[in-house]
Design a protein around this motif. Structure first.
Motif, short mmCIF file in Angstrom:
data_model
loop_
_atom_site.label_atom_id
_atom_site.label_comp_id
_atom_site.label_asym_id
_atom_site.label_seq_id
_atom_site.Cartn_x
_atom_site.Cartn_y
_atom_site.Cartn_z
N GLY A 1 13.41 48.06 14.45
CA GLY A 1 12.69 46.81 14.25
C GLY A 1 11.39 46.76 15.04
O GLY A 1 11.25 47.39 16.08
N ILE A 2 10.44 46.03 14.51
CA ILE A 2 9.16 45.82 15.19
C ILE A 2 8.96 44.32 15.34
O ILE A 2 9.13 43.56 14.38
CB ILE A 2 8.00 46.45 14.39
CG1 ILE A 2 8.18 47.96 14.30
CG2 ILE A 2 6.67 46.11 15.04
CD1 ILE A 2 7.18 48.63 13.38
N LEU A 3 8.59 43.92 16.51
CA LEU A 3 8.39 42.51 16.80
C LEU A 3 7.12 42.36 17.64
O LEU A 3 6.91 43.11 18.58
CB LEU A 3 9.59 41.97 17.59
CG LEU A 3 9.56 40.55 18.08
CD1 LEU A 3 9.56 39.57 16.91
CD2 LEU A 3 10.76 40.27 18.97
N THR A 4 6.29 41.42 17.27
CA THR A 4 5.10 41.13 18.06
C THR A 4 5.24 39.73 18.64
O THR A 4 5.49 38.77 17.90
CB THR A 4 3.82 41.18 17.19
OG1 THR A 4 3.73 42.49 16.62
CG2 THR A 4 2.59 40.89 18.01
N ILE A 5 5.11 39.63 19.95
CA ILE A 5 5.21 38.34 20.62
C ILE A 5 3.94 38.12 21.43
O ILE A 5 3.56 38.95 22.24
CB ILE A 5 6.43 38.27 21.56
CG1 ILE A 5 7.73 38.49 20.78
CG2 ILE A 5 6.46 36.91 22.28
CD1 ILE A 5 8.96 38.56 21.64
N SER A 6 3.30 37.00 21.17
CA SER A 6 2.12 36.61 21.94
C SER A 6 2.37 35.21 22.47
O SER A 6 2.72 34.30 21.71
CB SER A 6 0.89 36.61 21.02
OG SER A 6 -0.21 36.06 21.71
N LEU A 7 2.22 35.05 23.76
CA LEU A 7 2.49 33.76 24.40
C LEU A 7 1.20 33.16 24.94
O LEU A 7 0.53 33.77 25.77
CB LEU A 7 3.48 33.95 25.56
CG LEU A 7 4.84 34.50 25.13
CD1 LEU A 7 5.62 34.96 26.34
CD2 LEU A 7 5.61 33.44 24.38
N ASP A 8 0.86 31.98 24.47
CA ASP A 8 -0.31 31.27 25.00
C ASP A 8 0.11 30.61 26.31
O ASP A 8 1.04 29.81 26.33
CB ASP A 8 -0.79 30.19 24.02
CG ASP A 8 -1.22 30.76 22.68
OD1 ASP A 8 -1.32 31.99 22.58
OD2 ASP A 8 -1.45 29.97 21.76
N SER A 9 -0.56 30.98 27.38
CA SER A 9 -0.23 30.46 28.70
C SER A 9 -1.38 29.58 29.17
O SER A 9 -2.41 30.06 29.60
CB SER A 9 0.01 31.61 29.67
OG SER A 9 1.03 32.44 29.16
N GLU A 10 -1.16 28.29 29.06
CA GLU A 10 -2.28 27.37 29.26
C GLU A 10 -1.92 26.14 30.08
O GLU A 10 -2.79 25.45 30.57
CB GLU A 10 -2.83 26.94 27.90
CG GLU A 10 -1.80 26.30 27.01
CD GLU A 10 -2.15 26.32 25.54
OE1 GLU A 10 -1.82 25.34 24.87
OE2 GLU A 10 -2.76 27.30 25.06
#
Length: 177
Positions: free
Chosen positions: A6-15
């Motif tokens: 499996g391929i998973l992309t996670i991007s977290l906005d830290s604001e």
């Protein structure tokens, strides 16, 4: 072959509060902002446990307390109309020295100290909405502030996650590196 992997992309906005800095209802989001540090810590533990690398899209202001408090790099009032910048910075609920909702210098160290190699990208310096900002000079000022802040924290700046997914000024961003 890795075809079944499996391929998973996670991007977290830290604001933290920067994501709503110009919202007239900013104060109503304080209970949510107060949960952010704990959520980040739990996410870091999970990513560590399962060896999942993610992209942390950091608002530069979040990790640049001294420059923001001294209004050195970017004057936020140039980016957001009706922003009472001084009032926000002096608000004890938003900028409690023990649990600031505007600053978290420790987040970078926590991410760097993971055994997983996470990317730290920018979510702009001031959480600006790129389609709303027509002035290239303001975009360049924000970008220079990001570059300087990343340099101060020994971070490599390779990518940007646009606030509100407002993709704009791509040629300018490319030109500025």
């Amino acid at each position: 072959s890795n075809i079944n992997k499996g391929i998973l992309t996670i991007s977290l906005d830290s604001e933290f509060a920067w994501g709503r800095i110009n919202d007239p209802n900013l104060k109503k989001f304080i209970p949510l902002f107060k949960k952010t540090r704990n959520i980040n810590n739990k996410l870091l533990s999970l990513f560590e446990k399962y060896q999942i690398p993610v992209t942390w899209a950091i608002v530069g202001s979040l990790i640049d307390r001294n420059n923001i408090l001294n209004n050195k790099k970017v004057k936020l009032e140039n980016y957001f109309s009706k922003l009472d910048y001084e009032k926000i910075l002096k608000d004890p609920e938003l900028n409690d020295p023990n649990n600031s909702l505007l600053f978290d210098d420790s987040l970078i160290d926590k991410i760097k100290n993971c055994s997983v190699s996470h990317e730290i990208s920018t979510h702009t310096y001031s959480h600006i909405f790129m389609k709303d900002i027509k002035s290239e000079k303001l975009v360049i000022n924000d970008l220079k502030a990001v570059k300087s802040t990343f340099h101060d924290h020994n971070l490599k700046l390779e990518s940007i996650v646009f606030p509100k997914n407002q993709v704009n000024h791509l040629k300018l961003l490319k030109k500025e590196g």
